[in-house]
Design a protein around this motif. Sequence first.
Motif, short mmCIF file in Angstrom:
data_model
loop_
_atom_site.label_atom_id
_atom_site.label_comp_id
_atom_site.label_asym_id
_atom_site.label_seq_id
_atom_site.Cartn_x
_atom_site.Cartn_y
_atom_site.Cartn_z
N GLU A 63 90.63 40.43 17.73
CA GLU A 63 90.27 41.01 16.45
C GLU A 63 91.40 41.90 15.98
OE1 GLU A 63 86.91 43.75 14.13
OE2 GLU A 63 86.73 43.40 16.29
N ALA A 82 90.67 37.26 14.41
CA ALA A 82 89.64 37.64 13.44
C ALA A 82 90.13 38.82 12.61
CB ALA A 82 88.34 37.99 14.15
N GLU A 111 85.81 38.17 9.30
CA GLU A 111 84.57 38.88 9.60
C GLU A 111 84.09 39.62 8.35
OE1 GLU A 111 84.99 41.42 12.94
OE2 GLU A 111 85.47 39.81 14.34
N ASP A 123 79.98 40.52 10.88
CA ASP A 123 80.27 41.70 11.70
C ASP A 123 79.11 42.69 11.61
OD1 ASP A 123 81.66 43.32 13.36
OD2 ASP A 123 83.04 44.09 11.85
#
Length: 855
Positions: free
Chosen positions: A637, A694, A728, A758
């Motif tokens: 992420e 992400a 996300e 998310d």
Amino acid sequence: MLFKFIFFYVILACLTSTALAQEQQGQTYRVGYFSSPPLAYLNEDTQQAEGLLVDLMNQMSKEHHFKINWIHEDWPTLLELAKKDQIDMVTSAGYNAERASYMDFSKQSFITVWGQVFLPTDSGIESIFDLSNKTIAAMNGDINAINLLKQCEEFEVECQIKEVNAYPEIFELIKNKEVDGGVSNNLVGLEYVKNTEILSSSVVFNPFKVYVAIPKNHERSLLNIFDQSIAQWKQNKNSFYYSTRLKWLQVETDQIFPPWLWPLLLIIGLVTLLAIIFAALFKSQVNRRVKELSGREEQLQQIINLVPHMIYVVDVKGSILLANETASHFFGLTTKAFESINSDRLMSSRPEYEPFFNNQILLNPRNSQPIHKEYTIDDFSGQEHVLYLSRMPFLGRHDELPAILTVGVDITEAKKFEEKIKFMAQHDALTDLPNRILLSDRLTHSLDRAAQHKHHGAILFLDIDNFKNINDSQGHHIGDLMIKEMANRLKSIIGKGDTIARLGGDEFIIEVSELGQDSQSAETKALNICEQILQSISQTFVLKDRKFHITSSIGMVIYPRDGDNQNVLIQRADTAMYEAKARGGNQVVVFKNLLEQEVIKSHELENELRRALDKNQIHLAYQPIIAANTGKTAGYEALMRWQHPVKGMIQPNEFIPIAEKTHIILELGFWALEQACKQIQTWQSQSDQPFFVAVNLSVIQIRDNQFLERVTQLIHQYQTPPNHLEIEVTESVLMRETKRSIRILKELKQLGIRISIDDFGTGYSSFNYIRKLPLDKIKIDRAFIKDIPNDSSSITIVRTILGMAKEMNFDVVAEGIETQQQVDFLKKEHCHFFQGYFFAKPQRNTELNQQIQTK
């Protein structure tokens, strides 16, 4: 000759289905018809139904395997049967709103007809004006009779209607000269004209389409078969429909005008031309001239009577030379009576009428200018009008008896509309409270009075706590009801001399003036009002039989202590309100200078953030996401970090809200996406292991019209492979931007980008709504992870989310993992991916590049 056509187009939604028609095999339908040749009629010799529509319906019965029980009745009886739902279909029905209240009409029409008046052979009727005081036979409930009456009313022709129950009765009355004429549709009339000594008149009107109809809410199979058959037949010029039309009407297509009309118009044109020539030849003759002038006077009177404004002419002696009905009715008189009365007599009985007849303008008629002025005055009945009077002097041919032409336009409704527009411009549409414009005007006056009389007042900035959650979870209709109820409660507390305004959303401004000579007593009184408001709002809201409990936050300033400028005061009250929210809401915060200093600090941070990208102070850190089944890194992420040269590391929760509020997030967000695409390209060249990156998406980016175009350019520029880039989006973004977000997510999916929600579980979205989204993955918010496996509520929520994801075939990431116990529990519950400090903290890409190269 005047023709006025009124077209009624009615589109009735009906679903046709071949399967439904097949279910009707062997069904017998009761179809009612009345004598309306050549469309449908009873053959007296065979006692069978015949006609254009009968042939069409019989053909449908053969093709769709159903039977018809033809029921012959007069038209009023058929309408009663339809009202009582005692028949399956009524044929040859023209549409109007009254019939539509108890019948459903076909979508397809099978013929177009128009109304026409038919006459005895010796009739002198040539136009609709000749129908005045004449008796016209018409069928009870016939659409043609209704249209004829409307035509007569519009042309102010008073004709009498003699109602009968069937068309044959009409033409029998005409033939026997018991009536002056009769009305029917053109096709029926022409059938009778062929066989009897009856004339077709040139009075034709209102073409309309002919449908079939069924009783309201009746079973629709037969209606669907009719619509389907007619629609299919009309597409083929060689179909049964067109051959049947040719058989009964000798025409293949609809004719709006009858064939005999054009020769008639030509004849009328020639006659008119000859009349003009003869009129010119006889103008010199006195008797013709007098007659012509008399006719023109009558015509002029008719024309000015059609004008919906007051028109009258008064000479210097007060004699009324000319007036229309509108002017006469205003003074409570007939036109004849008004023209025979002297204006001085009117003014003596009603002095307020003096502006209508004042002759001062005639003192020098050659050089006088028209007068245009607006008056508010009552008519003879006491009803108030707003009139715009234009008075213009003029002289006769021989400069004798100067007179005044007055035109009065009634602008009452326009004035009311103007006031309504003004009210709408200054008030909130939902609550009728003053809006920002009116609030500004009132605050200006209040501040001026406070400075003049040395007294203090208060401005309260009120906002409902967590109102967005109610809107998102319950719908805007509930939110609107709550806002209206909030306005009512505030009105019950705040005095009439003070102001309650709605700025929009759930924000209200309350201005309370003249609270005292010193600021402290004013603050005490204002706080008492705030406590009343908080107590009132805390009481249960009952909306749509549902109970809601809310609170609010109030920021308060005292003027002129806290400022003498309304913009500064509202800004400071807003600042205090946000501080009340930060303290948990349901309270009042009085503005202090320290609060403003914090706002200034926030503004400074905003300015520095605008330059942070250019100075390379912003970078991405990548936190590994671990696959539960292998324990290896499956993806990363990308997290934004700001390394300030003086303040050090500034956390995202400090600068991201500022970036979103100021829309700096558009530039930051696009930069983050581009860095992620670059990193994917770099790592793909270093390793052949599958992975993804992400990136978080802001609601501001979704609202940006250029977002999709810019992302598409990035994907092509860096040749990002499918499933390597993941975006996300928080639940709250999706709930606020439903339609737009779904469309954008689908576009992103087509680019090969995976979509993840998310912080799932915090946005109040329903599983049913989530099912509609093009999702690949759900991230369980860390708030539900931190207390497992020791908190039963958190366990239930996590298990529910995992169960739902399994049913919907979504991957699940648990974020915020910090202990082995959390890992063990999530593995047991078959969670797919893990993320948290237990595995790794976010790292710079330089560190991860080395790790990937060593694999």
